[in-house]
Structures are given as structure tokens and as C-alpha cells.
Scaffold this active site. Structure first.
Site, short mmCIF file in Angstrom:
data_model
loop_
_atom_site.label_atom_id
_atom_site.label_comp_id
_atom_site.label_asym_id
_atom_site.label_seq_id
_atom_site.Cartn_x
_atom_site.Cartn_y
_atom_site.Cartn_z
CB VAL A 67 -22.34 -19.66 22.61
CG1 VAL A 67 -23.29 -19.50 23.78
CG2 VAL A 67 -22.91 -19.09 21.32
CE1 TYR A 101 -32.41 -20.03 13.85
CE2 TYR A 101 -34.15 -21.33 12.82
CZ TYR A 101 -33.60 -20.74 13.95
OH TYR A 101 -34.22 -20.88 15.17
P1 NAD Z 1 -33.98 -14.34 21.45
O1 NAD Z 1 -33.31 -13.59 20.34
O2 NAD Z 1 -35.07 -13.70 22.19
O3 NAD Z 1 -32.88 -14.83 22.52
C1 NAD Z 1 -31.67 -15.40 22.12
C2 NAD Z 1 -30.62 -15.07 23.15
O4 NAD Z 1 -29.37 -15.62 22.70
C3 NAD Z 1 -30.43 -13.57 23.34
O5 NAD Z 1 -30.43 -13.23 24.70
C4 NAD Z 1 -29.08 -13.32 22.70
O6 NAD Z 1 -28.36 -12.24 23.25
C5 NAD Z 1 -28.38 -14.64 22.93
N1 NAD Z 1 -27.24 -14.81 22.04
C6 NAD Z 1 -27.16 -14.58 20.71
N2 NAD Z 1 -25.90 -14.77 20.27
C7 NAD Z 1 -25.17 -15.14 21.36
C8 NAD Z 1 -23.80 -15.49 21.57
N3 NAD Z 1 -22.90 -15.45 20.56
N4 NAD Z 1 -23.41 -15.85 22.81
C9 NAD Z 1 -24.30 -15.85 23.83
N5 NAD Z 1 -25.58 -15.52 23.71
C10 NAD Z 1 -26.01 -15.17 22.48
O7 NAD Z 1 -34.45 -15.71 20.79
P2 NAD Z 1 -35.39 -16.89 21.31
O8 NAD Z 1 -36.56 -16.91 20.40
O9 NAD Z 1 -35.57 -16.85 22.77
O10 NAD Z 1 -34.48 -18.13 20.89
C11 NAD Z 1 -33.89 -19.03 21.80
C12 NAD Z 1 -33.46 -20.27 21.02
O11 NAD Z 1 -34.61 -20.90 20.46
C13 NAD Z 1 -32.54 -19.96 19.85
O12 NAD Z 1 -31.58 -20.99 19.73
C14 NAD Z 1 -33.47 -20.00 18.66
O13 NAD Z 1 -32.81 -20.28 17.45
C15 NAD Z 1 -34.43 -21.10 19.08
N6 NAD Z 1 -35.73 -21.07 18.42
C16 NAD Z 1 -36.52 -19.97 18.47
C17 NAD Z 1 -37.75 -20.00 17.86
C18 NAD Z 1 -38.70 -18.83 17.91
O14 NAD Z 1 -39.68 -18.84 17.17
N7 NAD Z 1 -38.48 -17.83 18.75
C19 NAD Z 1 -38.18 -21.16 17.21
C20 NAD Z 1 -37.34 -22.27 17.17
C21 NAD Z 1 -36.12 -22.22 17.78
#
Ligand code: NAD
Length: 250
Positions: free
Chosen positions: A63, A155
């Protein structure tokens, strides 16, 4: 089927919440392009969807790269005919508190979580205009709304920027019939939050901030994202959907 005939692009769709959203969207009739840096996992998610009778493609998408974004949007248009929905879901977690944080660490988080959302939005808008409109859903966090001693500053800043960027895009592109909303999950059980299980003391501190007393499941966020992707939310733009077990309510 709530997304019948729609074409969606989901960044970070190889695992975690993005993969669950990709499968849910496909089961509701959308054709889905999954973009991620994790190529084996992303291909597997697309293969699972196709094996279940859905329509999915995987493309390698970092991204932070404009050319990758253009290729992902082009794939949606060439293989599925248009682009209706973009979920800017890819993200990385915080790594350091201020005293320990280098500028390099700050930049790495801002590049993926903030600049990545901007680049995806810029790439998607021309295709959405061509389609007569669209829905952009930006995955922020409850930590993009309130500060927390458990949250890393970079973050939190990256997710706060996603929140207000969303509102700006909503205003500027309402005339294009492009809606833009943010989603604010609290702690959700995904690979990103594995450290909550690994570090019991940290996990307990997080749990103590959640009135519902538990972490969420990816499906509980995916249904909110589905609503914003569908025409059920046709009058919703610039809004923030909080899915956090009550964290920011207190
Ligand atoms: P995760 O780590 O399981 O999945 C994140 C995905 O993003 C992974 O598949 C990873 O490979 C991909 N990714 C990372 N860097 C990338 C890049 N440069 N280009 C393309 N893909 C990339 O995390 P998740 O918990 O499923 O998180 C999804 C979203 O939700 C994120 O934006 C995270 O910040 C947000 N979020 C998560 C939580 C939580 O508690 N899990 C809470 C609030 C927000």
C-alpha cells in the site's frame, strides 16, 4: 445478497479482518480483489472464495507503492468491469513509545497506516467516478479517537489521521456520489493482537478498558464494513462506526 453486482478491492486481505471481510463480501455477491504483501496467504484466500463459488482475484499490493495501487484498481476494472468499493484495511501495529522511537520507526507506521490510505483513495476515485459512484471504507481504530496508555503514539497518530482524512474525502467527493466512512475497531482477535495473548499483563490492561469485558472477533467488524459497502448505507458518509465493546463510550 447485500453486495450483488458490486466489485470490491480490499487491502490487507490476506489474513485477519481483511480476509474475513473478503469472504463475507464474496458470500454476499461481490467480486473481490484482495491485495496484500503476503502473497501465499492472499492467494489462498482468493482460492478459498473461488472454491466456494465466489469470484476473487489476488494481487501483490504494497500500500505504500503508487504503482501497486494502480495495478490493483486496473485488475478490478479489467477482470470485473468496474470498482464500487475500496476497503483500506491494511495496517501495521505500533512498535515503540516515544523515548525509544526512531524517526524511521515513525515513518514506517505512517507510510502504511496513513499514506497507504491516501494512495489507495487517490487510485480508486477515478474508477469509482467511472462507475457512477462508490464507497470507501477506511479502517482506523478506537485508538484513532481516544488516547490510551496501551497505545503507541505513532499508531495512534496514524489512525487519527485516517479518521479526519475520511471526513475530508467524504465532503470533497459527495458530488461524485462517492461515500467515505471510517471504522473504529477496538481490540479484535487477529494475528496483529497476538501479543495480547503472549503478554498476560498487557492483555489484562487492555481487557480492563473494555466495558463488555472481552475482545471482538473479526466477523463483528466485518458486518459493519459490509453495511458501509452496501447500498443500505446510501445516505451515510463522513461518519465513524465504532465497534469496540464500549471502549470509547467511557
Ligand atoms: P493483521 O496483521 O492480521 O492483518 C493486516 C494485514 O495487512 C496483513 O495481511 C498484512 O500483510 C497487511 N499489510 C501490512 N502491511 C502492508 C502493506 N504495506 N501493504 C499491503 N498489505 C499490508 O491485522 P488486523 O488486526 O486484521 O488489522 C486490520 C486493520 O484493522 C489494520 O488497519 C489495523 O490497524 C486495524 N485495527 C486492528 C485492531 C485489532 O485489534 N486487531 C484494532 C483496531 C484497528
Amino acid at each position: 445478497m447485500r453486495l450483488k453486482g458490486k466489485v470490491a478491492l480490499i487491502s490487507g486481505g490476506a489474513r485477519g479482518m481483511g480476509a474475513v471481510e473478503a469472504k463475507l463480501f464474496a458470500s454476499e455477491g461481490a467480486s473481490v480483489v484482495i491485495g496484500d504483501i503476503l502473497q501465499d496467504e492472499g492467494r489462498q484466500v482468493a482460492a478459498d472464495i473461488n472454491a466456494d463459488g465466489g469470484n476473487a482475484r489476488f494481487i501483490k499490493l504494497d500500500v505504500t507503492r503508487e504503482d501497486d495501487w494502480q495495478a490493483a484498481v486496473d485488475l478490478a476494472v479489467s477482470d470485473f468491469g468496474k470498482l464500487d468499493v475500496l476497503v483500506n484495511n491494511a495496517g501495521i501495529g505500533g512498535t515503540h513509545f516515544l523515548g525509544d522511537m526512531s524517526k524511521k520507526a515513525w515513518d514506517a507506521i505512517m507510510d502504511v497506516n496513513s499514506t497507504g490510505v491516501y494512495l489507495g483513495t487517490v487510485a480508486a476515485i477515478p474508477a469509482m467516478r467511472q462507475a457512477g459512484g462508490g464507497s470507501i471504507i477506511n479502517i482506523s481504530s478506537q485508538l484513532g479517537i481516544v488516547g490510551a496508555d496501551t497505545g503507541h503514539p505513532a499508531y495512534q497518530a496514524s489512525k487519527g489521521s485516517v479518521r479526519i482524512f475520511t471526513k475530508s474525502i467524504a465532503i470533497h467527493h459527495a458530488g461524485d456520489n462517492i461515500r467515505c466512512n471510517s471504522v473504529h475497531p477496538g481490540p479484535i482477535e487477529t494475528p496483529m493482537t497476538q501479543n495480547m495473548n503472549d503478554n498476560k499483563e498487557f492483555g489484562q490492561r487492555m481487557l480492563s478498558k473494555i466495558p463488555m469485558g472481552r475482545v471482538g472477533q473479526p466477523e463483528e467488524v466485518a458486518y459493519g464494513v459490509l453495511y458501509l459497502a452496501s447500498d443500505e448505507s446510501s445516505y451515510v458518509t463522513g461518519s465513524e462506526l465504532v465497534i469496540d465493546g464500549g471502549w470509547v463510550a467511557q
